[in-house]
Design an enzyme around this catalytic site. Structure first.
Site, mmCIF file in Angstrom:
data_model
loop_
_atom_site.group_PDB
_atom_site.id
_atom_site.type_symbol
_atom_site.label_atom_id
_atom_site.label_comp_id
_atom_site.label_asym_id
_atom_site.label_seq_id
_atom_site.Cartn_x
_atom_site.Cartn_y
_atom_site.Cartn_z
ATOM 1 N N ASP A 264 1.055 -1.664 0.330
ATOM 2 C CA ASP A 264 -0.028 -0.081 0.263
ATOM 3 C C ASP A 264 1.086 1.262 -0.280
ATOM 4 O OD1 ASP A 264 -1.965 1.188 0.024
ATOM 5 O OD2 ASP A 264 -2.870 1.788 1.991
ATOM 6 N N ASP B 114 -2.707 2.393 -6.252
ATOM 7 C CA ASP B 114 -1.572 2.633 -5.481
ATOM 8 C C ASP B 114 -1.801 1.422 -4.331
ATOM 9 O OD1 ASP B 114 -4.317 2.931 -4.256
ATOM 10 O OD2 ASP B 114 -3.095 4.406 -2.390
ATOM 11 N N GLU B 115 -2.316 0.358 -4.369
ATOM 12 C CA GLU B 115 -1.940 -1.252 -3.412
ATOM 13 C C GLU B 115 -2.184 -2.003 -4.616
ATOM 14 O OE1 GLU B 115 -5.368 -1.355 -0.917
ATOM 15 O OE2 GLU B 115 -6.362 -0.187 -1.778
#
EC number: 2.7.7.7
Length: 355
Positions: A8, A103-104
């Site tokens: 993350d 983003d993860e």
């Protein structure tokens, strides 16, 4: 047991802005829409969070909490490009990658022989590579199962990692607050608390039927998670189940006719997105979403064998009744998708909405 890593990125959009514009560093910064256009915060840095600013918060309210907040518009193409860099780093360690957003992502490194197969060291190496090559920090959670890896990635932020080994898995799960389980929102957590259930250990003391009685299918999922079970595989290629478009309005709308005008303006963009991303599938339902001036929202949907703008208009009219005098601050429309049969694919592949 499997070796799952959840990566993350730390306040991703804001971190990219601070990297590219050093003058923002050390100051409260948020990426989002303008406050005078009813904008919403996409993400913010830790300096802004210290003032109570959070993602999905109205920009105007964020500025009240933090008058010195620097608010910048998003640069989505830049964020996508950096995200691709990060995914290329992931691919050095495994081909089993499940992106959840820009983003993860989940990674299954069970078969990775690097660092003697240590998932802890692999996670450290991935985070190090990300920082060296992008200038951004990432946090990680390591666990034998997916949902625990996701929970763990949030426990040592920013720029850290947390490992839940097979030996400590059940102890970790038993102590876990139910609100930490992905999918358990505030309302669900309150309902669970009202039943006397606050931790996974509490759920382990009750029959599954209690949960399914109150929460349906999700109750069965929750029961499994509370017992430390999550057999979901890493899904490398995820088919989109819907395509939608929405807009936050500069001013609240108070008439059905004004909302219908906005709906009409969204149709061309929805058609464009359908043409770009819905190959091999057909529309099976249409959805209208309205968000009210108190930030509550409603959705209404209908099966649609022959989707049309008229059906969208009918759904919006039904949803508007639920406003009960409240202003409308957001209008959204979406099309639910299912796979076409071979016979259907041989016929017309047209997905555009009929007028």
């Amino acid at each position: 047991m499997r070796k799952i890593i959840h990566i993350d990125m730390d306040c991703y959009f804001a971190a990219v802005e601070m990297r590219d514009f050093p003058q923002y560093r050390g100051k409260p910064l948020a990426v989002g829409g303008s406050s005078d256009r009813r904008g919403v915060i996409s993400t913010c840095n830790y300096e802004a969070r210290a003032f109570g600013v959070r993602s999905a918060m109205a920009s105007a309210y964020a500025l009240k909490l933090c008058p010195n907040l620097i608010l910048v518009p998003g640069r989505m193409e830049v964020y996508k490009a950096v995200s691709q860099q990060i995914r290329e780093i992931f691919s050095r360690y495994t081909s089993l990658i499940e992106p959840l957003s820009l983003d993860e992502a989940y990674l299954d490194v069970s078969d990775c022989s690097l660092y003697q197969g240590s998932a802890t060291r692999i996670a450290e190496a991935i985070r190090s590579d990300i920082f060296k090559e992008t200038g951004l920090t990432a946090s990680a959670g390591v666990s034998p199962i997916k949902f625990v890896a996701k929970v763990a990635s949030d426990l040592n932020k920013p720029n850290g990692q947390y490992v839940v080994s097979p030996d400590t898995l059940m102890h970790f799960v038993r102590a876990l607050s139910l609100g930490k389980i992905p999918g358990v929102g505030k309302v669900t957590e309150e309902k669970l608390n009202a039943l006397g259930l606050k931790t996974c250990a509490d759920v382990q003391q009750v029959p599954q039927t209690l949960l399914t009685e109150h929460f349906g299918k999700f109750g069965a999922v929750l029961y499994e998670r509370a017992h430390g079970r999550d057999e979901r595989a890493i899904v490398s290629h995820r088919e989109r189940k819907s395509v939608g478009v929405e807009t936050t309005l500069p001013k609240d709308l108070h008439t059905r006719e004004a909302c219908l005008d906005v709906l009409s303006s969204l149709i061309p963009e929805l058609n464009r997105r359908l043409g770009r991303s819905a190959s091999g599938r057909r529309i099976h339902k249409l959805v209208v979403k309205l968000k009210f001036d108190d930030f509550r929202q409603t959705t209404i949907e209908s099966r649609a064998e022959e989707p049309s703008v008229r059906l969208f208009e009918s759904l919006l009219s039904q949803a508007f009744v639920r406003a009960e005098g409240r202003g409308i601050r957001l209008v959204g429309i979406a099309a639910g998708l299912v796979c076409r049969s071979e016979a259907e694919q041989e016929g017309s592949a047209q997905l555009a909405l009929s007028l």
